[in-house]
Design an enzyme around this catalytic site. Structure first.
Site, PDB file in Angstrom:
ATOM      1  N   ILE A  47       2.036  76.057  14.568  1.00 10.70           N
ATOM      2  CA  ILE A  47       0.807  76.033  14.076  1.00 10.70           C
ATOM      3  C   ILE A  47      -0.352  77.050  14.656  1.00 10.70           C
ATOM      4  CG2 ILE A  47       0.988  73.781  13.329  1.00 10.70           C
ATOM      5  CD1 ILE A  47      -0.401  72.430  15.713  1.00 10.70           C
ATOM      6  N   ARG A  49      -0.581  80.733  17.843  1.00 12.99           N
ATOM      7  CA  ARG A  49      -0.296  81.358  18.875  1.00 12.99           C
ATOM      8  C   ARG A  49      -1.237  82.080  19.466  1.00 12.99           C
ATOM      9  NH1 ARG A  49       4.627  85.564  17.360  1.00 12.99           N
ATOM     10  NH2 ARG A  49       3.404  85.650  15.285  1.00 12.99           N
ATOM     11  N   CYS A  52      -2.436  81.890  25.827  1.00 13.21           N
ATOM     12  CA  CYS A  52      -1.886  81.185  26.791  1.00 13.21           C
ATOM     13  C   CYS A  52      -0.522  80.676  26.265  1.00 13.21           C
ATOM     14  CB  CYS A  52      -2.802  79.789  26.966  1.00 13.21           C
ATOM     15  SG  CYS A  52      -2.873  78.988  25.337  1.00 13.21           S
ATOM     16  N   GLY A  53      -0.173  81.037  25.052  1.00 11.72           N
ATOM     17  CA  GLY A  53       1.098  80.369  24.638  1.00 11.72           C
ATOM     18  C   GLY A  53       1.278  80.176  23.071  1.00 11.72           C
ATOM     19  N   LYS A  70       1.670  72.560  23.084  1.00 13.87           N
ATOM     20  CA  LYS A  70       1.323  73.578  23.510  1.00 13.87           C
ATOM     21  C   LYS A  70       2.182  74.017  24.587  1.00 13.87           C
ATOM     22  CE  LYS A  70      -2.659  74.695  25.802  1.00 13.87           C
ATOM     23  NZ  LYS A  70      -4.078  75.085  26.048  1.00 13.87           N
ATOM     24  N   ASP A 167     -16.855  77.514  27.438  1.00 20.22           N
ATOM     25  CA  ASP A 167     -16.323  78.421  26.374  1.00 20.22           C
ATOM     26  C   ASP A 167     -16.471  77.726  24.932  1.00 20.22           C
ATOM     27  OD1 ASP A 167     -14.796  80.622  25.570  1.00 20.22           O
ATOM     28  OD2 ASP A 167     -12.879  79.733  26.302  1.00 20.22           O
TER      29      ASP A 167
END
Length: 372
Positions: A47, A49, A52-53, A70, A167
């Site tokens: 779902i 990308r 961070c991964g 994740k 953030d």
């Protein structure tokens, strides 16, 4: 390893390979191995990308709950990424609020000493605000109001825990089909100002407050309010308010709308150089917000003006924003809880090594899986 089966849609036929005596299962997602506890079963669906991964949706077979997993690959290759991962885990374990994403599990590594990847399991949300905005879906006036209310309600709780998100942006604002909102991605969060923030990550500058753009080392919860203002303006207009190409352009776009600050508005800048820099920038008068945002309700414009104030000391607070007339249909202070205990970042020692962080993350996984 023994046995293989397939899962997923015709678009993603993802093979399932049992590992570690069947206690874990391995999936190949986008060419990356995804190894999780066997309780996480198909359909496995990629779902998202990011830097961070990779993130996959799955089902917890024990609870029947749909979750988002994740994978943070090579999580301990550098100290900054390792700290960010540990920080988010500890923060989300500390917080418990309807408008903050919930961490459900940390997959316990099969071997304590030999692991480089971290798998964090969250509650599954349907989408994020950035995807909604990019899809050109039209949000109704009531939907916009409810989203802003929930964002501020969650932020009140976060700030009460002595945490600054730092953030906030549309991609970190998660939504489900019921229009329920949760704040996500606390990897950059802090309790107090940190000089390493500027070098840590290139945060999306479009939502960053002027004091951060000007390298101000002493900042407050007002930085998050600025970001909420940027998000409010964007969901109302469908366009980012300040899509700066670089720092100079970013500051110019800000001052073109909110006006160039006068000397009395620069007290938050401790650095003479920073004050000199701002004074030599091209001067702009403040725009009339009603003319710039003709389709926005009058009360929404007033709230936006109070959020987008150059001087952070004059910016509206989260409690004041929740009590603003624009949000009166939703505001109920009795249903806007605060965190009972402030969060402590004591685990972040300057001398902390990657190996130490690895051990701390392992211990967090054991808390979720004590009977592993």
């Amino acid at each position: 390893m023994s046995g293989e089966s397939s899962s997923g849609s015709t678009e993603h036929c993802i093979k399932v390979v049992p590992t570690h005596g069947g206690r874990y299962v391995q999936y190949n997602v986008y060419g990356q191995l995804f190894e999780v506890s066997r309780k996480y079963v198909p359909p496995i669906r990629p779902i998202g990308r990011g830097a961070c991964g990779i993130v996959c949706a799955a089902v917890n077979s024990v609870t029947g709950e749909k979750v988002a997993i994740k994978k943070i690959g090579n999580a301990f290759d550098n100290i900054i990424d390792a700290k960010r991962t540990l920080r988010e885990i500890k923060l989300l374990r500390h917080m418990d609020h309807e408008n903050v994403i919930t961490i459900k599990d940390i997959v316990r590594p099969p071997q304590r000493d030999i692991f480089n990847d971290v798998y964090i399991v969250y509650e599954l949300m349907d989408t994020d605000l950035q995807r909604i905005l990019r899809s050109n879906q039209t949000l109704t006036s009531d939907q916009c109001r409810f989203l802003v209310y929930q964002l501020l309600r969650g932020l009140k709780y976060v700030h009460s825990a002595n945490i600054l998100h730092r953030d906030l942006r549309p991609s970190n604002v998660l939504l489900n089909s019921k229009n329920e909102l949760k704040i996500g991605d606390f990897g950059l969060a802090r309790t107090t100002s940190d000089t390493d923030f500027m070098t840590e990550y290139v945060v999306t500058r479009w939502y960053r407050a002027p004091e951060l753009l000007l390298n101000c080392s002493e900042y407050t919860a007002a930085i998050d309010i600025w970001s909420v203002g940027c998000i409010l303006g964007e969901i109302m207009t469908g366009q980012p308010l300040f899509p700066g190409k670089d720092y100079v352009h970013q500051l110019r776009l800000i001052t073109e709308l909110v006006g160039s600050p006068d000397n009395s508005s620069l007290g938050f800048l401790r650095s003479d150089n920073a004050r000199r820099y701002v004074r030599q920038l091209p001067r702009y008068p403040k725009q009339q917000f009603a003319a710039r945002f003709p389709k926005m309700p009058t009360t929404a414009i007033d709230l936006l003006e109070r959020m987008l104030v150059f001087d952070p000391n004059r910016r509206i607070s989260v409690d004041e924003a929740l009590g603003h007339a624009y949000l009166s249909p939703h505001h109920d202070v009795a249903k806007e809880p605060v965190c009972s205990t402030p969060f402590s970042f004591d685990f972040e020692h300057p001398s902390c090594t990657e190996e130490h962080i690895k051990e701390l993350i392992y211990k967090e996984s054991v808390k979720f899986n004590p009977d592993h």
